[in-house]
Design a protein around this motif. Structure first.
Motif, PDB file in Angstrom:
ATOM      1  N   GLY A 147       0.713  -1.190   0.003  1.00  0.00           N
ATOM      2  CA  GLY A 147       0.116   0.077   0.029  1.00  0.00           C
ATOM      3  C   GLY A 147       0.914   1.163  -0.111  1.00  0.00           C
ATOM      4  O   GLY A 147       0.273   2.559  -0.038  1.00  0.00           O
ATOM      5  N   GLN A 148       1.936   1.158   0.180  1.00  0.00           N
ATOM      6  CA  GLN A 148       3.039   2.375  -0.023  1.00  0.00           C
ATOM      7  C   GLN A 148       3.952   2.298  -0.995  1.00  0.00           C
ATOM      8  O   GLN A 148       4.197   1.226  -1.605  1.00  0.00           O
ATOM      9  CB  GLN A 148       3.740   2.567   1.384  1.00  0.00           C
ATOM     10  N   ALA A 149       4.464   3.277  -1.558  1.00  0.00           N
ATOM     11  CA  ALA A 149       5.137   3.576  -2.675  1.00  0.00           C
ATOM     12  C   ALA A 149       6.593   2.865  -2.272  1.00  0.00           C
ATOM     13  O   ALA A 149       7.159   2.981  -1.259  1.00  0.00           O
ATOM     14  CB  ALA A 149       5.450   5.045  -3.158  1.00  0.00           C
ATOM     15  N   THR A 150       7.059   2.092  -3.098  1.00  0.00           N
ATOM     16  CA  THR A 150       8.293   1.466  -3.196  1.00  0.00           C
ATOM     17  C   THR A 150       8.993   1.169  -4.328  1.00  0.00           C
ATOM     18  O   THR A 150       8.492   1.446  -5.377  1.00  0.00           O
ATOM     19  CB  THR A 150       8.280   0.085  -1.871  1.00  0.00           C
ATOM     20  N   THR A 151      10.156   0.275  -4.378  1.00  0.00           N
ATOM     21  CA  THR A 151      10.842   0.054  -5.746  1.00  0.00           C
ATOM     22  C   THR A 151      10.989  -1.217  -5.717  1.00  0.00           C
ATOM     23  O   THR A 151      10.952  -2.034  -4.542  1.00  0.00           O
ATOM     24  CB  THR A 151      12.298   0.631  -5.871  1.00  0.00           C
ATOM     25  N   GLU A 152      11.176  -1.973  -6.778  1.00  0.00           N
ATOM     26  CA  GLU A 152      11.029  -3.370  -7.057  1.00  0.00           C
ATOM     27  C   GLU A 152      12.286  -4.019  -6.931  1.00  0.00           C
ATOM     28  O   GLU A 152      13.341  -3.377  -6.649  1.00  0.00           O
ATOM     29  CB  GLU A 152      10.421  -3.741  -8.481  1.00  0.00           C
ATOM     30  N   LEU A 153      12.476  -5.497  -6.862  1.00  0.00           N
ATOM     31  CA  LEU A 153      13.672  -6.285  -6.952  1.00  0.00           C
ATOM     32  C   LEU A 153      14.548  -5.761  -7.974  1.00  0.00           C
ATOM     33  O   LEU A 153      15.723  -5.443  -7.757  1.00  0.00           O
ATOM     34  CB  LEU A 153      13.387  -7.655  -7.283  1.00  0.00           C
ATOM     35  N   CYS A 154      14.201  -5.498  -9.230  1.00  0.00           N
ATOM     36  CA  CYS A 154      14.990  -4.823 -10.398  1.00  0.00           C
ATOM     37  C   CYS A 154      14.212  -3.547 -10.516  1.00  0.00           C
ATOM     38  O   CYS A 154      13.294  -3.587 -11.223  1.00  0.00           O
ATOM     39  CB  CYS A 154      15.007  -5.619 -11.682  1.00  0.00           C
ATOM     40  N   PRO A 155      14.376  -2.408  -9.779  1.00  0.00           N
ATOM     41  CA  PRO A 155      13.566  -1.124  -9.835  1.00  0.00           C
ATOM     42  C   PRO A 155      13.441  -0.620 -11.171  1.00  0.00           C
ATOM     43  O   PRO A 155      14.315  -0.752 -12.111  1.00  0.00           O
ATOM     44  CB  PRO A 155      14.606  -0.095  -9.166  1.00  0.00           C
ATOM     45  N   THR A 156      12.091  -0.354 -11.749  1.00  0.00           N
ATOM     46  CA  THR A 156      11.947   0.426 -13.006  1.00  0.00           C
ATOM     47  C   THR A 156      11.908   2.028 -12.774  1.00  0.00           C
ATOM     48  O   THR A 156      11.909   2.571 -13.702  1.00  0.00           O
ATOM     49  CB  THR A 156      10.743  -0.080 -13.590  1.00  0.00           C
ATOM     50  N   THR A 157      11.904   2.351 -11.362  1.00  0.00           N
ATOM     51  CA  THR A 157      11.989   3.971 -11.215  1.00  0.00           C
ATOM     52  C   THR A 157      12.739   4.344 -10.107  1.00  0.00           C
ATOM     53  O   THR A 157      13.272   3.465  -9.366  1.00  0.00           O
ATOM     54  CB  THR A 157      10.295   4.495 -10.724  1.00  0.00           C
TER      55      THR A 157
END
Length: 270
Positions: free
Chosen positions: A84-94
């Protein structure tokens, strides 16, 4: 040790992990829209900030690969650590600010798996090996996951981050006495802090922290202004921070107390 993974072994029951100090973009640099953006969200100079820990017998494990290539502090399944909160991924795209990292194609499942095999898995194999090595000699080990972040990242948190952000995933990843000792030092420093606020501990803390098995994991997220000058708005022209030990001396003194307390806690558990 390799060209991207640095390990300094000590004999104390204390490990400092540095998952985000790397700026290497390896063989994927050409795919990024901007190499500068792909490096900007590193935990700048955190391994230098804690270099004193080696003299206390701590083991230091640091990766030189940028978190934009693969974030070794994310759940490898892809599940969000902060639903529910903004985060980045395992391989971030942003980036942390939501800016796209890639010019064209995003990493697909095969590419993510390749990066995990090359960097994520070896990093965690090294951490586990060090934990096992020290647990063979000590009843308890403290794993201290060291981080920093810009003081203002509106996409991730409101307002200004306090200098010290302690994460124990709600008191589940370490003995409460360890968290209390770290929190007491932060309080005595006169600097503001929060325990299990926006940063409650990443995958490293949550995965390895099993106090019932003698492994106590705690994360420290520092607001970067505590140890170097931080521009209000980072740009490519002003955001290649330099590390000045004199500028960082105030914070280093506090961190020295924290690391000594973590070491003492582990030794007392014997």
């Amino acid at each position: 040790m390799s060209d991207w993974l640095t390990i300094t072994e000590g004999d104390a029951p204390l490990i400092l992990a540095f998952p985000h100090v790397g700026t290497g973009l390896a063989d994927v640099e050409a795919g990024f829209r901007s190499p500068w953006l792909a490096r900007r969200d590193a935990d700048w100079w955190v391994n230098d900030l804690y270099a004193f820990a080696a003299d206390l017998g701590a083991t230091l494990v640091a990766t030189g690969i940028s978190r934009s290539v693969i974030d070794v502090n994310r759940d490898p399944s892809g599940a969000s650590l902060y639903p529910g909160q903004a985060t980045t991924e395992l391989c971030p795209t942003t980036t942390f600010d939501g800016e796209p990292l890639y010019a064209d194609a995003l990493p697909d499942e095969a590419e993510i798996a390749r990066r995990r095999t090359l960097w994520f898995d070896p990093y965690h194999a090294a951490l586990q090996w060090q934990i096992d090595r020290l647990r063979a000699a000590h009843p308890s080990v403290v794993l201290y996951d060291a981080h920093s972040i810009r003081s203002h990242v509106p996409r991730l948190f409101e307002g200004e981050l306090p200098p010290f952000n302690i994460g124990t995933n709600g008191g589940t990843t370490c003995n409460l006495a360890l968290a209390a000792a770290v929190e007491a030092i932060c309080m005595a420093s006169g600097e503001s802090h929060v325990l299990d606020g926006r940063f409650r501990g990443g995958w490293t803390t949550r995965h390895y922290g099993h106090p019932e098995n003698g492994v106590h994991a705690i994360q420290m997220e520092l607001a970067i202004r505590g140890y170097m000058d931080e521009p209000e708005a980072p740009t490519e022209a002003n955001w290649l921070p330099t590390f000045d030990p004199a500028r960082a001396a105030h914070l280093t003194a506090i961190l020295s107390q924290i690391i000594e307390a973590a070491r003492a806690f582990a030794l007392q558990e014997a």
